[in-house]
Motif scaffolding. Structure first.
Motif, short mmCIF file in Angstrom:
data_model
loop_
_atom_site.label_atom_id
_atom_site.label_comp_id
_atom_site.label_asym_id
_atom_site.label_seq_id
_atom_site.Cartn_x
_atom_site.Cartn_y
_atom_site.Cartn_z
N THR A 1 0.66 -1.25 -0.05
CA THR A 1 0.14 -0.04 -0.10
C THR A 1 0.66 1.29 -0.08
OG1 THR A 1 -0.14 -0.14 2.42
CG2 THR A 1 -2.00 -1.06 1.11
N VAL A 2 2.01 1.22 0.30
CA VAL A 2 2.98 2.35 0.37
C VAL A 2 4.15 2.35 -0.37
CG1 VAL A 2 4.21 3.85 1.91
CG2 VAL A 2 2.09 2.96 2.80
N VAL A 3 5.08 1.40 -0.34
CA VAL A 3 6.24 1.12 -0.89
C VAL A 3 6.02 1.05 -2.53
CG1 VAL A 3 8.25 -0.44 -1.06
CG2 VAL A 3 7.29 0.39 1.19
N PHE A 4 5.43 -0.26 -2.75
CA PHE A 4 5.33 -0.35 -4.12
C PHE A 4 4.45 0.98 -5.05
CE2 PHE A 4 5.29 -5.35 -3.04
CZ PHE A 4 6.54 -5.13 -2.74
N PRO A 5 3.46 1.43 -4.49
CA PRO A 5 2.82 2.50 -5.00
C PRO A 5 3.64 3.71 -5.40
CG PRO A 5 1.33 1.73 -3.52
CD PRO A 5 2.50 0.91 -3.51
N ALA A 6 4.74 4.04 -4.21
CA ALA A 6 5.74 4.96 -4.42
C ALA A 6 6.42 4.63 -5.54
CB ALA A 6 6.29 5.34 -3.31
#
Ligand SMILES: [Fe+2]
Ligand SMILES: [Fe+2]
Length: 249
Positions: free
Chosen positions: A181-186
Motif C-alpha cells: 500500500t505504500v512502498v510499491f505505489p511510491a
C-alpha cells in the motif's frame, strides 16, 4: 547456494525449488543490493504477457500470505497439543527461504528499495523493512533446522517452533501490507512507464532463470499441497454463518 534442505531429505518440492541457484538474492547479498540493470533488449521489447514489477511482487506476496496461513494452522495445532508433520513445516519454510527470501526480497532490496532511498522517499520504512528481512531469515533458518521428526515431537522444541512461526506471521502481515500500500505505489510513481515495463520483463527473466518455466504456478502448487495436507485448502470452511447478524438484537 544452499536451500536449507537437510541432507537425506531431497523431497520433490525441494528439488523443484532448488532451481539453478538463487540469482537475485545471492547477487543482492554479494553486491550490496546493487543488482544488474535490465538488459537493453529487454527494455526494447518487453514480453506481451509480462506484468508490471509491482504487480509481480504483489502476487508473490500472495504466496507469502498463504504460507503464513499454513504457519498459523501449524501453530494452532502445536498449541492444541496435536501432531505436527515435520515435512509440511519444512516444505513451508523452504518456500519462504527460496522464493520469498531468496528471490522476492532480493528484487525488493536490489531494485525497489534503492530507488526509494535515492528519491528520499519512505527511507525510515525501508530501513525497517530491511531489518525485518534479516530477522525473518534468522527465523526461517531456525524453522528449517528444527523441522525434524524429533523436533516436532519434543515439547520444548514445539513451543519454540510455535513462537517462531507466530513471530514471523506477526511481522510479515504488516510488512507485506505496508509494501503493497505504500512502498510499491511510491516505486510505481517514481519509475517512468517504459522503465517499469523493462523491469517487469527483467524480473520475469530472473524468475525463469532461477525456477524455470511456470514458476509462479509451481509455487502456488507447492503451497496448495501443504494447505491440502493441513486441511485448510477448502475455502468454504472460512465462510462464516451470518444469521446471528441479521436478527434484531
Ligand atoms: Fe519485504
Ligand atoms: Fe515483499
Amino acid at each position: 547456494m544452499s536451500t536449507g534442505q537437510r541432507p537425506g531429505r531431497p523431497g520433490r518440492r525441494a528439488v523443484l525449488l532448488s532451481g539453478a541457484g538463487l540469482v537475485a538474492g545471492a547477487a543482492a547479498a554479494s553486491a550490496g543490493w546493487a543488482l544488474s540493470e535490465p538488459p537493453a533488449d529487454a527494455a526494447a521489447s518487453p514480453g506481451p504477457a509480462t506484468i508490471s514489477p509491482d504487480d509481480d511482487l504483489m502476487r508473490e506476496h500472495g504466496v507469502l500470505k498463504r504460507v503464513l496461513l499454513c504457519y498459523r494452522e501449524m501453530t494452532a495445532r502445536i498449541q492444541a497439543g496435536g501432531p505436527l508433520d515435520a515435512q509440511n513445516l519444512h516444505d513451508a519454510a523452504l518456500i519462504i527461504h527460496d522464493y520469498i527470501e531468496g528471490f522476492h526480497e532480493g528484487l525488493e532490496e536490489g531494485y525497489v528499495f534503492p530507488r526509494l532511498i535515492r528519491a528520499g522517499q519512505h527511507t525510515g520504512t525501508v530501513t525497517t523493512l530491511l531489518v525485518q528481512h534479516a530477522r525473518g531469515r534468522v527465523i526461517t533458518q531456525f524453522l528449517l533446522r528444527q523441522a525434524t521428526a524429533s523436533g516436532v515431537a519434543s515439547p520444548g522444541t514445539r513451543a519454540r517452533l510455535a513462537a517462531a512461526m507466530q513471530a514471523f506471521d506477526r511481522m510479515y502481515q504488516p510488512h507485506e501490507a505496508r509494501e503493497d500500500t505504500v512502498v510499491f505505489p511510491a516505486f510505481r510513481q517514481i519509475v517512468p512507464a517504459g522503465e517499469l515495463a523493462s523491469l517487469g520483463q527483467h524480473f520475469a527473466d530472473l524468475e525463469h532463470q532461477q525456477f524455470g518455466t511456470d514458476e509462479f504456478a509451481k509455487m502456488v502448487g507447492l503451497v496448495t499441497s501443504i494447505e491440502q495436507n493441513l486441511g485448510i485448502y477448502d475455502l468454504t470452511q472460512f465462510t462464516p454463518q451470518v444469521t446471528q447478524y441479521t436478527q434484531p438484537a
